[in-house]
Design a protein around this motif. Structure first.
Motif, PDB file in Angstrom:
ATOM      1  N   LYS A 107       0.819  -1.229   0.000  1.00  0.00           N
ATOM      2  CA  LYS A 107       0.000   0.000   0.000  1.00  0.00           C
ATOM      3  C   LYS A 107       0.846   1.269   0.000  1.00  0.00           C
ATOM      4  N   ALA A 108       2.136   1.156   0.272  1.00  0.00           N
ATOM      5  CA  ALA A 108       3.024   2.320   0.242  1.00  0.00           C
ATOM      6  C   ALA A 108       3.490   2.661  -1.176  1.00  0.00           C
ATOM      7  N   TYR A 109       3.162   1.785  -2.140  1.00  0.00           N
ATOM      8  CA  TYR A 109       3.652   1.911  -3.511  1.00  0.00           C
ATOM      9  C   TYR A 109       2.513   2.252  -4.465  1.00  0.00           C
ATOM     10  N   THR A 110       2.838   2.909  -5.559  1.00  0.00           N
ATOM     11  CA  THR A 110       1.832   3.177  -6.583  1.00  0.00           C
ATOM     12  C   THR A 110       1.374   1.856  -7.189  1.00  0.00           C
ATOM     13  N   VAL A 111       0.198   1.858  -7.782  1.00  0.00           N
ATOM     14  CA  VAL A 111      -0.327   0.618  -8.369  1.00  0.00           C
ATOM     15  C   VAL A 111       0.560   0.113  -9.496  1.00  0.00           C
ATOM     16  N   ASP A 112       1.341   1.007 -10.109  1.00  0.00           N
ATOM     17  CA  ASP A 112       2.237   0.620 -11.201  1.00  0.00           C
ATOM     18  C   ASP A 112       3.712   0.789 -10.819  1.00  0.00           C
ATOM     19  N   SER A 113       3.998   0.712  -9.518  1.00  0.00           N
ATOM     20  CA  SER A 113       5.346   0.919  -9.013  1.00  0.00           C
ATOM     21  C   SER A 113       6.367   0.049  -9.747  1.00  0.00           C
ATOM     22  N   GLU A 114       7.548   0.623  -9.934  1.00  0.00           N
ATOM     23  CA  GLU A 114       8.654  -0.055 -10.617  1.00  0.00           C
ATOM     24  C   GLU A 114       9.707  -0.420  -9.582  1.00  0.00           C
ATOM     25  N   TRP A 115      10.088  -1.685  -9.556  1.00  0.00           N
ATOM     26  CA  TRP A 115      11.065  -2.201  -8.596  1.00  0.00           C
ATOM     27  C   TRP A 115      12.220  -2.890  -9.289  1.00  0.00           C
ATOM     28  N   ARG A 116      13.389  -2.753  -8.681  1.00  0.00           N
ATOM     29  CA  ARG A 116      14.493  -3.675  -8.930  1.00  0.00           C
ATOM     30  C   ARG A 116      14.928  -4.127  -7.555  1.00  0.00           C
ATOM     31  N   SER A 129      18.429  -8.873  -8.648  1.00  0.00           N
ATOM     32  CA  SER A 129      18.326  -9.053 -10.103  1.00  0.00           C
ATOM     33  C   SER A 129      16.890  -9.287 -10.552  1.00  0.00           C
ATOM     34  N   VAL A 130      15.929  -9.028  -9.672  1.00  0.00           N
ATOM     35  CA  VAL A 130      14.513  -9.215  -9.984  1.00  0.00           C
ATOM     36  C   VAL A 130      13.889  -7.864 -10.308  1.00  0.00           C
ATOM     37  N   PHE A 131      13.176  -7.801 -11.412  1.00  0.00           N
ATOM     38  CA  PHE A 131      12.491  -6.582 -11.833  1.00  0.00           C
ATOM     39  C   PHE A 131      10.989  -6.819 -11.733  1.00  0.00           C
ATOM     40  N   LEU A 132      10.286  -5.906 -11.062  1.00  0.00           N
ATOM     41  CA  LEU A 132       8.850  -6.041 -10.819  1.00  0.00           C
ATOM     42  C   LEU A 132       8.128  -4.770 -11.224  1.00  0.00           C
ATOM     43  N   ASN A 133       6.853  -4.913 -11.547  1.00  0.00           N
ATOM     44  CA  ASN A 133       5.991  -3.759 -11.804  1.00  0.00           C
ATOM     45  C   ASN A 133       4.638  -3.995 -11.163  1.00  0.00           C
ATOM     46  N   GLY A 134       4.231  -3.076 -10.315  1.00  0.00           N
ATOM     47  CA  GLY A 134       2.891  -3.067  -9.765  1.00  0.00           C
ATOM     48  C   GLY A 134       2.730  -3.766  -8.433  1.00  0.00           C
ATOM     49  N   GLU A 167       3.450  12.650  -6.165  1.00  0.00           N
ATOM     50  CA  GLU A 167       2.960  13.800  -5.388  1.00  0.00           C
ATOM     51  C   GLU A 167       2.033  13.393  -4.244  1.00  0.00           C
ATOM     52  N   ASN A 168       1.536  12.172  -4.263  1.00  0.00           N
ATOM     53  CA  ASN A 168       0.653  11.679  -3.212  1.00  0.00           C
ATOM     54  C   ASN A 168       1.392  10.898  -2.131  1.00  0.00           C
ATOM     55  N   GLY A 169       2.718  10.893  -2.187  1.00  0.00           N
ATOM     56  CA  GLY A 169       3.521  10.225  -1.169  1.00  0.00           C
ATOM     57  C   GLY A 169       3.661   8.732  -1.357  1.00  0.00           C
ATOM     58  N   LEU A 170       3.208   8.211  -2.506  1.00  0.00           N
ATOM     59  CA  LEU A 170       3.364   6.796  -2.813  1.00  0.00           C
ATOM     60  C   LEU A 170       4.664   6.578  -3.568  1.00  0.00           C
ATOM     61  N   MET A 171       5.345   5.496  -3.260  1.00  0.00           N
ATOM     62  CA  MET A 171       6.623   5.217  -3.900  1.00  0.00           C
ATOM     63  C   MET A 171       6.375   4.655  -5.303  1.00  0.00           C
ATOM     64  N   ARG A 172       6.893   5.363  -6.301  1.00  0.00           N
ATOM     65  CA  ARG A 172       6.698   4.893  -7.678  1.00  0.00           C
ATOM     66  C   ARG A 172       7.897   4.132  -8.205  1.00  0.00           C
ATOM     67  N   LYS A 173       9.059   4.317  -7.563  1.00  0.00           N
ATOM     68  CA  LYS A 173      10.263   3.580  -7.970  1.00  0.00           C
ATOM     69  C   LYS A 173      11.032   3.171  -6.727  1.00  0.00           C
ATOM     70  N   ARG A 174      11.500   1.924  -6.744  1.00  0.00           N
ATOM     71  CA  ARG A 174      12.348   1.396  -5.665  1.00  0.00           C
ATOM     72  C   ARG A 174      13.425   0.541  -6.315  1.00  0.00           C
TER      73      ARG A 174
END
Length: 136
Positions: free
Chosen positions: A36-45, A48-53, A113-120
């Motif tokens: 819930k701290a991340y955007t619905v389309d958050s981008e993660w690395r 070596s694992v890459f995730l979205n959402g 702008e809403n305080g949700l993490m969009r990239k990690r």
């Protein structure tokens, strides 16, 4: 619109607060809560694992905590700017065979702008330890 306070731009105090909130959420080992701290389309690395959402985040964390027992994490603010925070962290856990590990790493976070993490982006290294050497 969904908001996760504190919102950017960050001050030293609000950056510290955001880091502590992340540490507390991860230590709950509740994938839904963490997501819930991340955007619905958050981008993660993560390594070596890459995730979205959020769905991918929940699935990833569920598997992670099924295999990392007695997980305990400590995060520390490294740097921050308007909508970005960098942290260093360490965590300890043991695997299904009982081997203990300490993981060290760095994360770079970017917030909307809403305080949700969009990239990690996380870089992490594991070290084998004995249970007696645990610090957390």
């Amino acid at each position: 619109m969904e908001k996760k306070f504190p919102l950017p731009p960050f001050t030293y105090e609000t950056a510290i607060q955001k880091v502590q909130m992340a540490e507390d959420a991860w230590n709950s080992q509740d994938p839904e809560k963490v997501s819930k701290a991340y955007t619905v389309d958050s981008e993660w690395r993560n390594r070596s694992v890459f995730l979205n959402g959020r769905e991918a985040i929940v699935k990833f964390l569920t598997t992670k905590w099924e295999n990392e027992h007695q997980y305990k994490l400590k995060k520390e603010l490294w740097a921050f700017t308007d909508n970005r925070i960098a942290v260093r962290f360490e965590y300890e856990f043991h695997n299904n065979e009982g081997q203990w590990f300490r993981a060290y790493g760095n994360e770079n976070w970017e917030f909307d702008e809403n305080g949700l993490m969009r990239k990690r982006y996380a870089s992490i290294n594991d070290v084998l330890i004995e249970e007696a050497d645990r610090r957390l």
